[in-house]
Design a protein around this motif. Structure first.
Motif, PDB file in Angstrom:
ATOM      1  N   ALA A 301     -28.599  27.720  32.973  1.00 61.97           N
ATOM      2  CA  ALA A 301     -27.707  26.812  33.981  1.00 61.97           C
ATOM      3  C   ALA A 301     -27.462  25.440  32.369  1.00 61.97           C
ATOM      4  N   THR A 302     -26.758  25.173  33.473  1.00 60.58           N
ATOM      5  CA  THR A 302     -25.505  23.639  32.422  1.00 60.58           C
ATOM      6  C   THR A 302     -26.144  22.093  33.207  1.00 60.58           C
ATOM      7  N   LEU A 303     -26.493  21.849  32.661  1.00 60.23           N
ATOM      8  CA  LEU A 303     -26.063  20.106  32.826  1.00 60.23           C
ATOM      9  C   LEU A 303     -25.740  19.015  31.714  1.00 60.23           C
ATOM     10  N   ALA A 304     -25.356  17.674  32.304  1.00 58.20           N
ATOM     11  CA  ALA A 304     -25.159  17.277  30.992  1.00 58.20           C
ATOM     12  C   ALA A 304     -23.899  17.726  29.248  1.00 58.20           C
ATOM     13  N   GLY A 305     -23.340  18.825  29.818  1.00 56.91           N
ATOM     14  CA  GLY A 305     -22.292  18.857  28.992  1.00 56.91           C
ATOM     15  C   GLY A 305     -22.984  20.006  28.145  1.00 56.91           C
ATOM     16  N   CYS A 306     -24.446  20.182  28.523  1.00 52.65           N
ATOM     17  CA  CYS A 306     -24.648  21.750  27.678  1.00 52.65           C
ATOM     18  C   CYS A 306     -25.610  22.880  28.443  1.00 52.65           C
ATOM     19  N   ARG A 307     -25.385  23.973  28.362  1.00 51.61           N
ATOM     20  CA  ARG A 307     -25.260  25.454  28.860  1.00 51.61           C
ATOM     21  C   ARG A 307     -26.910  25.414  28.540  1.00 51.61           C
ATOM     22  N   LEU A 308     -27.928  26.371  29.036  1.00 54.88           N
ATOM     23  CA  LEU A 308     -28.762  26.969  28.658  1.00 54.88           C
ATOM     24  C   LEU A 308     -28.805  28.675  28.747  1.00 54.88           C
ATOM     25  N   VAL A 309     -28.427  29.113  27.491  1.00 55.71           N
ATOM     26  CA  VAL A 309     -28.154  30.957  27.007  1.00 55.71           C
ATOM     27  C   VAL A 309     -29.637  31.155  26.882  1.00 55.71           C
ATOM     28  N   CYS A 310     -29.906  32.166  27.506  1.00 57.01           N
ATOM     29  CA  CYS A 310     -31.683  33.251  27.890  1.00 57.01           C
ATOM     30  C   CYS A 310     -30.942  34.272  27.075  1.00 57.01           C
ATOM     31  N   THR A 311     -32.043  34.762  26.431  1.00 56.11           N
ATOM     32  CA  THR A 311     -31.404  36.030  26.006  1.00 56.11           C
ATOM     33  C   THR A 311     -32.973  36.728  25.844  1.00 56.11           C
ATOM     34  N   ALA A 312     -33.362  37.766  25.574  1.00 51.47           N
ATOM     35  CA  ALA A 312     -34.647  38.848  26.002  1.00 51.47           C
ATOM     36  C   ALA A 312     -35.754  37.675  25.292  1.00 51.47           C
TER      37      ALA A 312
END
Length: 417
Positions: A301-312
């Motif tokens: 996901a992306t929000l507020a100039g940030c990104r959520l990157v999910c790994t295993a």
């Protein structure tokens, strides 16, 4: 003492706890609340144990504002308080005028305080202001944090903002001023119903017969503030158990994050996004709820100039590349408000985001254990179009990169308001 028998100066003095600042700033608009604040602080500390200073922000948005600023300075001079007028020279943009003026006011006042070595700035918000804030946030379906209203004390850019009048009503302050023969200015915008706060203020008059008074709503804010402190403590404990900071990102153990109560996981992710982005205010609740669901389900996901990157096994809360693409600094300067990169031959170099093309030039980036999208938003040293160094991506070449805030400072931020 007021007509109701309350010792307002003693109440104000109690807000300063045990250690008094050597210098205390006063945000003085010239209106009734700030004039009462200045006189009350003079009553408390006029003997000289605390050196008082006052500043008035002239936004220049209406005729007569300059005269009101001068009058505020005259009132301060009568009490022997040094006064300065601060001018908002940037013109407002399209959008929420009151929000822009408020942001500018805090920037100017805190800059003035830092310039004069003033560690604490007193603001004149009252129980009525707190009640209006709570009602406005109720209309937005805010949670515990929103309904806790304005904090009595918080830090903004190195200056402690103190609101010693949150338990005092506007009517009490007017009686106090009248008893001392002190005049004040009335801002005509306080009657302009185009502004939400003015509409809410008028609505409060109709709620009073039902028992929904400023005092009651301010009490609700205090109760919610206590609940917020309890929740923040459990967020802090959870973060200690499942979070760490790496490559400027907050990294969460996905398995443990999924098992957290929804409110705790929500608050932890909010604070992680704020810490990475540097934003003073949290994102709106609805997009945050979507981000929490994404983190729990292992999607991005992306929000507020940030990104959520999910790994295993992990959730990385990092800067979004598009938010820093185009941000530049010289080596040794702060980049993106949070990184410092130094060392090596700085001649002809500038600091920019690494990006996908830069990452492709870092043969050992996978050995860092950091996902590519996280590294793309980290700082790199560029000499023109040529990549000279990317310390976070394993291509140091004599350079180092550090975030201005440490992991311990992230944990500490979870308990600060």
């Amino acid at each position: 003492m007021t007509e109701a028998g309350r010792d307002i100066p003693a109440l104000v003095r109690s807000q300063f706890r045990s250690a008094l600042p050597a210098k205390l700033g006063i945000a003085l608009s010239g209106g009734g609340d700030s004039m009462a604040l200045m006189n009350l602080l003079h009553d408390c500390f006029g003997s000289g144990e605390v050196q008082l200073f006052a500043a008035t922000v002239d936004h220049g948005l209406r005729p007569g504002s300059a005269d009101e600023a001068v009058a505020a300075g005259t009132a301060a001079a009568r009490l022997g308080i040094a006064h300065e007028v601060l001018h908002w020279t940037d013109r407002p943009q399209d959008g929420n005028l009151q929000a822009q003026a408020r942001a500018a006011r805090y920037e100017l006042l805190c800059g003035w305080a830092r310039q004069h070595g003033i560690p604490v700035l007193a603001l004149g918000h009252t129980a009525d202001d707190q009640a209006e804030t709570v009602l406005m946030r109720m209309a937005r379906a805010s949670g515990v944090t929103g309904l806790s209203g304005m904090a009595a004390r918080r830090t903004h850019k190195g200056v402690t903002l103190l609101r010693p009048l949150l338990d005092v009503t506007r009517s009490e302050l007017r009686r106090y001023l009248e008893s001392r023969g002190v005049d004040w200015a009335e801002d005509p915008s306080n009657e302009d119903t185009r502004f939400e706060r003015v509409r809410v203020r008028k609505a409060l008059e109709h709620l009073a017969p039902l028992g929904v008074t400023p005092e009651v709503l301010a009490s609700i804010a205090r109760n919610m503030s206590k609940a917020r402190e309890a929740l923040d403590w459990y967020v802090f404990l959870a973060a200690r158990d499942l979070a760490h900071v790496q490559a400027g990102a907050v990294v969460l153990c996905q398995r443990k994050f999924r098992t957290l109560p929804v409110e705790i996981s929500h608050r932890l992710l909010v604070r992680a996004v704020q810490w990475v982005s540097g934003a003073a205010y949290p994102p709106r609740r609805v997009p945050m709820e979507k981000a929490v669901l994404a983190a729990r389900s292992g999607s991005s996901a992306t929000l507020a100039g940030c990104r959520l990157v999910c790994t295993a096994k992990q959730v990385w809360v990092c800067r979004e590349y598009n938010a820093v693409n185009g941000v530049t600094a010289l080596p040794g300067q702060l980049w993106d408000g949070r990184w410092k990169i130094f060392g090596g031959d700085a001649k002809g170099c500038e600091v920019r985001a690494l990006g996908r093309q830069g990452l492709a030039q870092c043969p050992d980036w996978r050995a860092t254990g950091v996902p590519g999208p996280v590294l793309e938003a980290t700082p790199a040293v560029w000499r023109g179009a040529r990549l000279a160094a990317a310390p976070a991506a394993g291509m140091a070449n004599g350079w180092s990169a550090e975030t201005a805030g440490s992991e311990e400072e992230f944990f500490a931020s979870l308990l600060s308001h």
